[in-house]
Every structure is written in C-alpha cells, then in structure tokens.
Enzyme design. Structure first.
Site, PDB file in Angstrom:
ATOM      1  N   GLY A  16       0.786  -1.242   0.000  1.00 42.93           N
ATOM      2  CA  GLY A  16       0.000   0.000   0.000  1.00 42.93           C
ATOM      3  C   GLY A  16       0.813   1.284   0.000  1.00 42.93           C
ATOM      4  N   ASN A  18       1.696   3.047  -2.606  1.00 37.88           N
ATOM      5  CA  ASN A  18       1.067   3.995  -3.537  1.00 37.88           C
ATOM      6  C   ASN A  18      -0.202   4.595  -2.934  1.00 37.88           C
ATOM      7  OD1 ASN A  18       2.396   4.370  -6.281  1.00 37.88           O
ATOM      8  ND2 ASN A  18       2.607   2.161  -5.947  1.00 37.88           N
ATOM      9  N   ARG A  68     -14.877 -15.179 -11.247  1.00 39.77           N
ATOM     10  CA  ARG A  68     -14.316 -13.845 -11.488  1.00 39.77           C
ATOM     11  C   ARG A  68     -15.408 -12.785 -11.648  1.00 39.77           C
ATOM     12  NH1 ARG A  68      -9.452 -12.059 -12.814  1.00 39.77           N
ATOM     13  NH2 ARG A  68      -8.596 -14.126 -13.178  1.00 39.77           N
ATOM     14  N   ILE A  95      -6.821  -9.295 -12.179  1.00 38.30           N
ATOM     15  CA  ILE A  95      -7.219  -8.760 -13.473  1.00 38.30           C
ATOM     16  C   ILE A  95      -8.704  -8.441 -13.409  1.00 38.30           C
ATOM     17  CG2 ILE A  95      -7.479  -9.327 -15.927  1.00 38.30           C
ATOM     18  CD1 ILE A  95      -4.956 -11.082 -15.620  1.00 38.30           C
ATOM     19  N   LEU A  96      -9.067  -7.224 -13.807  1.00 35.06           N
ATOM     20  CA  LEU A  96     -10.462  -6.808 -13.720  1.00 35.06           C
ATOM     21  C   LEU A  96     -11.258  -7.413 -14.880  1.00 35.06           C
ATOM     22  CD1 LEU A  96      -9.346  -4.935 -11.616  1.00 35.06           C
ATOM     23  CD2 LEU A  96     -10.468  -3.016 -12.732  1.00 35.06           C
ATOM     24  N   ASN A 110      -4.708   2.927 -13.130  1.00 37.53           N
ATOM     25  CA  ASN A 110      -3.790   1.900 -12.630  1.00 37.53           C
ATOM     26  C   ASN A 110      -2.364   2.422 -12.694  1.00 37.53           C
ATOM     27  OD1 ASN A 110      -2.898  -0.721 -11.799  1.00 37.53           O
ATOM     28  ND2 ASN A 110      -2.337  -1.174 -13.912  1.00 37.53           N
ATOM     29  N   HIS A 112       1.531   1.008 -13.113  1.00 38.64           N
ATOM     30  CA  HIS A 112       2.245  -0.208 -13.511  1.00 38.64           C
ATOM     31  C   HIS A 112       3.750   0.091 -13.547  1.00 38.64           C
ATOM     32  CE1 HIS A 112       2.727  -4.154 -15.265  1.00 38.64           C
ATOM     33  NE2 HIS A 112       3.571  -3.616 -16.128  1.00 38.64           N
ATOM     34  N   GLU A 145     -10.539  -2.960 -21.067  1.00 39.79           N
ATOM     35  CA  GLU A 145     -10.814  -4.391 -20.869  1.00 39.79           C
ATOM     36  C   GLU A 145      -9.628  -5.283 -21.177  1.00 39.79           C
ATOM     37  OE1 GLU A 145     -14.656  -5.588 -22.324  1.00 39.79           O
ATOM     38  OE2 GLU A 145     -15.542  -3.687 -21.689  1.00 39.79           O
ATOM     39  N   GLU A 177       6.860   6.223  -8.986  1.00 44.85           N
ATOM     40  CA  GLU A 177       5.435   5.863  -8.900  1.00 44.85           C
ATOM     41  C   GLU A 177       4.741   6.816  -7.921  1.00 44.85           C
ATOM     42  OE1 GLU A 177       4.416   1.730  -8.280  1.00 44.85           O
ATOM     43  OE2 GLU A 177       6.299   1.061  -9.150  1.00 44.85           O
TER      44      GLU A 177
HETATM   45  C1  GAR Z   1       3.838  -1.201  -7.265  1.00 43.22           C
HETATM   46  O1  GAR Z   1       5.166  -1.282  -7.704  1.00 43.22           O
HETATM   47  C2  GAR Z   1       2.887  -1.200  -8.437  1.00 43.22           C
HETATM   48  O2  GAR Z   1       3.370  -0.489  -9.546  1.00 43.22           O
HETATM   49  C3  GAR Z   1       2.784  -2.664  -8.740  1.00 43.22           C
HETATM   50  O3  GAR Z   1       2.732  -3.291  -7.479  1.00 43.22           O
HETATM   51  C4  GAR Z   1       3.440  -2.487  -6.531  1.00 43.22           C
HETATM   52  C5  GAR Z   1       2.513  -2.211  -5.371  1.00 43.22           C
HETATM   53  O4  GAR Z   1       3.215  -1.571  -4.352  1.00 43.22           O
HETATM   54  N1  GAR Z   1       1.644  -2.971  -9.535  1.00 43.22           N
HETATM   55  C6  GAR Z   1       1.628  -3.913 -10.481  1.00 43.22           C
HETATM   56  O5  GAR Z   1       2.580  -4.615 -10.740  1.00 43.22           O
HETATM   57  C7  GAR Z   1       0.305  -4.041 -11.222  1.00 43.22           C
HETATM   58  N2  GAR Z   1       0.470  -4.849 -12.379  1.00 43.22           N
HETATM   59  P1  GAR Z   1       2.434  -0.833  -3.187  1.00 43.22           P
HETATM   60  O6  GAR Z   1       1.442  -1.852  -2.611  1.00 43.22           O
HETATM   61  O7  GAR Z   1       3.491  -0.467  -2.207  1.00 43.22           O
HETATM   62  O8  GAR Z   1       1.729   0.370  -3.774  1.00 43.22           O
END
Ligand code: GAR
Length: 205
Positions: A16, A18, A68, A95-96, A110, A112, A145, A177
């Site tokens: 968490g 981000n 899902r 995946i949504l 999102n 990434h 999607e 990020e």
């Molecule tokens: C982050 O690096 C984010 O970019 C990645 O997971 C991590 C979550 O960190 N997301 C993905 O790979 C999505 N495909 P966080 O829980 O500390 O925010």
C-alpha cells in the site's frame, strides 16, 4: 466557493505504498479528492491496516469460492455504495473483468512498474532486467478491458544500471510511482483532460 471533491476509492492487495502517497497528496490539499473507500481482496494486506490507521472506511471481500465475474459484481456494488467516482488500482493484483471495467468506464486508473506497452503483467521490473532493457520506468493509465492497455496519463523513465537487481530497480521505480500517481490523479480529479482514442490530452492551462 469550495472546490468539488471527487470521491475516490483505492483498491490494493499488498503493502500500500502507492495508497499512502495518494492519501498524503490528498491530505496536503494537492488533489481535489476525498477517499471514500479502501478495498482489498486480501484481509492481510498491509495497505488495509494503514488505511484503518488513517481513519478511512475499508472493506475486504475474499475471492475464494467465487467466480471472477460474480466477484467483480460484488466489488462494483461495494464501490457504488461508497459513492466512488474515480477508482485507483494501487498494487491490486487481480485482473479486472469487463463487469467491473464497464461499471466505471474511463474512471479506473492503474499504476504499472514499466513503460507500457513494454512488460505487462506480473513482475514487470524482473521482466525488464531479463530482457536486458536499458530503461524502464512507470506508467499511470486508464484501465480498459485488456491487461495494462488503456490510454496513458503519465509515465516516468528510470535507467537500468549495471548490477541492478529486481529489488534495487523496483525501489528506484517506486520513488517515481509515488510522484506520478498523485500527479495523474490530480489531472483526473480536476477534469483537465480529454481522451481521444488512445491519447489522453492534458490541458496545459
Ligand atoms: C507497485 O510497484 C505497483 O506499480 C505494482 O505493485 C506495486 C505495489 O506496491 N503494480 C503492479 O505490478 C500491477 N500490475 P504498493 O502496494 O506499495 O503500492
């Protein structure tokens, strides 16, 4: 006159960090938004605990035993009940399905950890290292999607250094990020953009 605060929900599965970056930026008044729900598919997600400590409403629906689409229908209902207008995926490792994407068209963001369209899916930082890429980075995009595919709002490049490991590269990408996700959410909450095909055009004013 006070500015309209967009109601934002955060979906996360893990640490968490981000979510914390978004929450900090909102609390500092940098984004005209209010967090109405922090949701997880994992009851043990550290991010959920951080959200509780910060006093946000939280919810968790474990997916075990659910298909899902029925699962995503429940998630969509929880988000609608909370009144969410914008959804931020922040390390949400599912995946949504179209059920959820169509409930919030062009309103799900999102983050990434690569420069999309390179290295979609899991462990993008490791994929970049294994590919021998010289540069990777991070991307904030609208969710459509297809996986890691929708229109790009912001990106930030990060050079790959000799001797980098998955951990060291992930750490350097993460710093950015935490910068671009709040910036992108601000653009969206201020409504200062339009989507033209694949392109997100940000008002420069
Ligand atoms: C982050 O690096 C984010 O970019 C990645 O997971 C991590 C979550 O960190 N997301 C993905 O790979 C999505 N495909 P966080 O829980 O500390 O925010």
């Amino acid at each position: 006159m006070s500015q309209h605060l967009k109601k934002v929900a955060i979906l996360l599965s893990g640490r968490g960090s981000n979510f914390v970056a978004l929450s900090d930026a909102i609390q500092e008044g940098k984004i005209p938004a209010r967090i109405v729900l922090v949701f997880s598919n994992r009851p043990d997600a550290q991010g959920l605990e951080k959200a509780r400590q910060r006093g946000y409403p939280t919810a968790c629906i474990p997916p075990e035993g659910r298909g899902r689409e029925p699962y995503d229908q429940l998630v969509a209902e929880a988000l609608q009940e909370a009144g969410a207008e914008v959804i931020c995926l922040a390390g949400y490792m599912r995946i949504l399905s179209p059920v959820l994407v169509r409930a919030f068209p062009e309103r799900i963001l999102n983050i990434h950890p690569s420069l999309l369209p390179a290295f979609t899916g899991l462990r993008a930082q490791r994929q970049a290292l294994e590919w021998g890429a010289r540069v990777s980075g991070c991307t904030v995009h609208f969710v459509d999607e297809e996986l890691d595919h929708g229109p790009i709002i912001l990106q930030h490049p990060v050079p790959i250094l000799e001797g980098d490991t998955e951990e060291s590269l992930s750490e350097r990408i993460l710093v950015h990020e935490h910068e671009i996700y709040p910036q992108a959410l601000r653009i969206v909450c201020q409504g200062k953009y339009r989507i033209q095909g694949r392109r997100v055009i940000v008002d420069q004013a």
